[in-house]
Each structure stands twice: as structure tokens, then as C-alpha cells.
Design an enzyme around this catalytic site. Structure first.
Site: not given
Length: 258
Positions: A102, A120, A125
């Protein structure tokens, strides 16, 4: 939910690390040092970027040194990594590359390092733009699993069926909690979240228990018939169906719905 969670595509990743190790040894006459960080985005996070078996293979195939941050919640305990040949150490500052899963909290990013994670960020994003800026400000090289592809452009590290298993288990747990909040008891109240089950056998045992209650008592009248919709046919959907199919149900097509 698996007792041995793993990232699909670790073979290609180890091959890349092997090449990097050879290049590093040639340039600096020292083995590559790989750091494996402790996942800390969520308190229930138990995953790890490489399993002890992967670490053992990596050390044997590349001669790399592996440093693992200690964790008392990780699915594999500290001793299993030591047995695989790794060193347990809170400090990863000596690592050439740091592997995780993560996003890394900004205040824990070590400047001038190489991080291999799911950041991500490559789709822009917004919620992770501060993280991307921190990589730039701290001179960090970012290698994102999502952008690792083969010669055909196909991703090499991606969600597999286990993501579907975990998602469906958590979904059923959440459904039970939601119905209870609305004032309705249901068989789904007996489902725990994926991280509480040591393996899939325990999950299927619990699902059989829930299935028996559904067969005996049915579902709350206010919500019956209850409709679950599955889209796609990829790994995640297949994993979700493998969990759901333990429950009593009828399969219907979209054309059969009102």
C-alpha cells in the site's frame, strides 16, 4: 483470507531484482540490499510484499540481502523471515530498494531511495497527489507494480482470485452489519472480515454454517429476494463467485429481471 497470501507475478519481479543485483554488484562490488516495509496504512493490514518463501528464493538466486521491518500483525511472523535468511530491523535506510504494497505515509518516506509499491498515482488520483509530490521533493525513485508489463503490454503484478475472496467475505460481513443497523437480524451477521480467518478452509466452514441458517430461516422479508450482481469474468470476479457459490442461490440473467 489465504494463509499464504502472495502477489501474483513475483517471478518477473525477482528476475528484475536479479538483474538489478548483478548491476549493483558490478558497480559497487556489494550485494543488493532489499528492504521489506511493514504495512501500516490500516490497522488490520496483514499482507506483505514478499512471503518468506519468496525471500528465500530471492536470496538464493541473487545473493541479495533482505531486511524486514518487524511486525506483530503480519500474516507471517518475524521468525519465519529470519528462517528464510532475512534480517529483522526497524531501520531500512541501508536498503537499495524498499518493497511494500500500500501507499507509504509521507512522513515515513526515506529520501533518495527506490520504492516498489502500489502508489495509486499514475492515473492522476487527486487524493495521492501530495504523495507523488513528496516522491519528487525527496528525490525518490518510484517503481509502481501497476506499470510492470511484459513485451505484450500485459501487467505482471495484479489482483488475483484472493482479492475476490477477500472482497466477497468483507462484503457479506458488511451486509450483515448494514442490515443490523437498519434493525434486521440476518444470517450474514455471523460472517467475520477476511483478516480474521487463518485460511480458506475456515471461510468455507463458516459459509456452510451461514448457508444452513439461510436454508432454515430464510432472509428478512423486507429484503427478499436479495439480488447480488457480478460483473466481468476476471480473477477477482471468479474469486468472489467461489465464495458466494457456497450460499444457497438461484442464477438469473439480466433479461429475467423486471
Amino acid at each position: 483470507a489465504s494463509a499464504r497470501p502472495r502477489l501474483r507475478g513475483c517471478g518477473p519481479l525477482i528476475s528484475r531484482l536479479h538483474r538489478a543485483s548483478l548491476a549493483t554488484q558490478a558497480a559497487h562490488s556489494k550485494p543488493l540490499v532489499i528492504g521489506i516495509r511493514r504495512e501500516d496504512k490500516n490497522r488490520w493490514e496483514r499482507r506483505v510484499a514478499l512471503t518468506p518463501a519468496h525471500v528465500k528464493d530471492l536470496i538464493a538466486e541473487t545473493g541479495a540481502q533482505v531486511i524486514v521491518q518487524p511486525s506483530n500483525t503480519r500474516i507471517f511472523n518475524n521468525a519465519s523471515f529470519v528462517a528464510a535468511g532475512a534480517t529483522i530491523n526497524e531501520d531500512l535506510s541501508h536498503a537499495d530498494a524498499i518493497l511494500g504494497i500500500k501507499e507509504v505515509p509521507i512522513d515515513k518516506l526515506i529520501p533518495s531511495k527506490t520504492y516498489v509499491i502500489f502508489s495509486h498515482t499514475h492515473k492522476g488520483q487527486k487524493y495521492n497527489m501530495p504523495s507523488l509530490q513528496a516522491f519528487l521533493d525527496k528525490g525518490i525513485r518510484l517503481i509502481d507494480y501497476e506499470l510492470m508489463v511484459n513485451q505484450e503490454g500485459k501487467r505482471q503484478v495484479l489482483f488475483g482470485k484472493h482479492a475476490g475472496y477477500a472482497g466477497m467475505i468483507d462484503g457479506l460481513h458488511g451486509l450483515g452489519q448494514r442490515l443490523l443497523a437498519l434493525g434486521y437480524n440476518s444470517p450474514f451477521i455471523h460472517m467475520g472480515q477476511a483478516h480474521v480467518y487463518p485460511n480458506l478452509e475456515c471461510v468455507h466452514t463458516k459459509l456452510r454454517h451461514v448457508a444452513d441458517i439461510i436454508e432454515d430461516q430464510g432472509l428478512p422479508d423486507a429484503f427478499a429476494p436479495m439480488l447480488f450482481t457480478f460483473t466481468g469474468s476476471g480473477n477477482v470476479t471468479q474469486g468472489a463467485r467461489a465464495i458466494f457459490d457456497d450460499l444457497p442461490h438461484d442464477n438469473v440473467t439480466v433479461d429475467e429481471l423486471p
